[in-house]
Design a protein around this motif. Structure first.
Motif, short mmCIF file in Angstrom:
data_model
loop_
_atom_site.label_atom_id
_atom_site.label_comp_id
_atom_site.label_asym_id
_atom_site.label_seq_id
_atom_site.Cartn_x
_atom_site.Cartn_y
_atom_site.Cartn_z
N PRO A 95 0.64 -1.19 0.04
CA PRO A 95 0.06 0.07 -0.07
C PRO A 95 0.85 1.35 0.05
N ILE A 96 0.35 2.45 -0.67
CA ILE A 96 1.16 3.59 -0.85
C ILE A 96 1.61 4.24 0.56
N GLU A 97 0.73 4.05 1.71
CA GLU A 97 1.21 4.41 2.81
C GLU A 97 2.57 3.59 3.59
N GLN A 98 2.77 2.71 3.07
CA GLN A 98 3.77 1.64 3.57
C GLN A 98 5.22 2.35 2.91
N PHE A 99 5.34 3.10 1.83
CA PHE A 99 6.36 3.46 0.87
C PHE A 99 7.12 4.51 2.01
N GLN A 100 8.43 4.35 1.86
CA GLN A 100 8.98 5.29 2.68
C GLN A 100 9.86 6.19 1.53
N SER A 101 10.60 7.36 1.94
CA SER A 101 11.09 8.25 0.86
C SER A 101 11.99 7.54 0.06
N LYS A 102 12.84 6.85 0.58
CA LYS A 102 13.76 6.05 -0.26
C LYS A 102 13.45 4.95 -1.07
N ASP A 103 12.10 4.80 -1.00
CA ASP A 103 11.58 3.63 -1.67
C ASP A 103 11.04 4.19 -3.11
N TRP A 104 10.93 5.53 -3.29
CA TRP A 104 10.33 5.88 -4.59
C TRP A 104 11.35 5.96 -5.64
N GLU A 105 10.96 5.41 -6.83
CA GLU A 105 11.76 5.38 -8.09
C GLU A 105 10.93 5.81 -9.24
N GLU A 106 11.59 6.29 -10.40
CA GLU A 106 10.77 6.57 -11.49
C GLU A 106 10.22 5.43 -12.02
N PRO A 107 8.92 5.32 -12.50
CA PRO A 107 8.63 3.96 -13.13
C PRO A 107 9.33 3.29 -14.11
N LYS A 108 10.16 4.08 -14.96
CA LYS A 108 11.05 3.36 -15.69
C LYS A 108 12.18 2.28 -14.70
#
Length: 245
Positions: A95-108
Motif C-alpha cells: 500500500p502507498i502508505e507503507q512506502f518510505q521516501s527512499k523507496d520511490w523510483e521513476e517508473p522506468k
C-alpha cells in the motif's frame, strides 16, 4: 560478504517497494540495485553470487502527494502485467502508505528492477528444472480416471512435483493407418508434496497431426502461508494402437 534480498511479506505475497540505483565510474563497472522494502522485512537466501544486489545510497526523489499516487498506480500496473504471465513468483506492491521516501523510483527504473527479478527467477527456474532427472518426468500410470504423468514445475523457488491425469478418446484414422486423438474428456492435477495445488483451468491443443495433446494448466500453489499463480505445459502422446503416454 553475502548479499541478501530483503522482501516484505504481506497477505502471502512478496511485496515490492522501490530500489535505488546509480552508476559508478570505478573499475568495478555498473552495479544494479534490487532492493525490496516494506515495514515487515525478512531475510531470504541471496539470489545471485554477483554484486547485482548491492545497495547504493542515492538521493530520494522529491515527489508531491499526487506524483506519489501516480507512481504507485504505475508500479501496480507493472507488477500486474508480470503476474498475468503466471510465472509462480507471487509479486505484489505494498500500500502507498507503507512506502518510505527512499523507496520511490521513476517508473522506468521500477520496471527495470522488476524485470531484473523476473530474469533472475527464470534463470533459476531453468537451472532447477534441468537438474531434475529426465526419467522422473517419464513415469506413466494407468487407472480408471485415465493416464497419469508426473511433471515438475517451479513456484516461489520450490520445485513442485505434480501428477497430471488426462482422460482422452482416440479413433482410427484410415489415411494415417493408426489411432489418433479424437478428444480430451478431462484434465486434473494435484501436488504430490510441498503444499497445496488448486487447478483453476486447462487448455488442450492438438499438435503433431493428432498424435499429441499439448495441455496448458493454470493453478494456484499455496505453501507456508504464501500463494502464487502458476501456469505450465505438459504433453500426452497417442501411439499407433491408441496407447497414451
Amino acid at each position: 560478504m553475502k548479499k541478501y534480498l530483503y522482501a516484505g511479506i504481506l497477505l502471502g505475497t512478496v511485496m515490492l517497494a522501490g530500489c535505488n540505483e546509480n552508476e559508478e565510474t570505478e573499475k568495478q563497472g555498473e552495479v544494479e540495485t534490487a532492493v525490496l522494502v516494506d515495514e515487515q522485512t525478512v531475510e531470504v537466501e541471496p539470489i545471485s553470487n554477483s554484486d547485482k544486489n548491492k545497495v547504493d545510497s542515492a538521493t530520494p526523489l522529491k515527489l508531491t502527494k499526487e506524483q506519489k499516487a501516480d507512481y504507485h498506480k504505475q508500479y501496480v500496473k507493472i507488477v500486474e502485467e508480470v503476474n498475468q504471465r503466471k510465472l509462480g513468483m507471487g509479486l505484489g506492491v505494498p500500500p502507498i502508505e507503507q512506502f518510505q521516501s527512499k523507496d520511490w523510483e521513476e517508473p522506468k527504473a521500477y520496471e527495470k528492477m522488476v524485470q531484473n527479478m523476473v530474469d533472475i527467477y527464470l534463470a533459476e527456474e531453468r537451472e532447477a528444472l534441468n537438474a531434475v532427472s529426465s526419467t522422473t518426468n517419464q513415469v506413466v500410470t494407468y487407472g480408471t480416471e485415465g493416464t497419469t504423468k508426473i511433471t515438475h514445475t517451479y513456484v516461489m523457488d520450490l520445485i513442485l512435483p505434480i501428477e497430471v491425469t488426462g482422460s482422452f478418446e482416440t479413433q482410427y484414422n484410415a489415411g494415417d493407418d493408426r489411432q489418433l486423438f479424437a478428444k480430451v474428456n478431462n484434465i486434473t492435477s494435484i501436488a504430490i508434496s510441498k503444499g497445496k495445488w488448486e487447478q483453476t483451468s486447462y487448455e488442450a491443443s492438438l499438435i503433431d497431426g493428432g498424435r499429441t495433446y499439448s495441455i496448458r494448466i493454470e493453478g494456484i500453489h499455496s505453501f507456508n502461508g504464501l500463494s502464487a499463480e502458476k501456469a505450465f505445459t505438459i504433453e500426452f502422446n497417442c501411439n499407433k494402437v491408441g496407447g497414451i503416454s
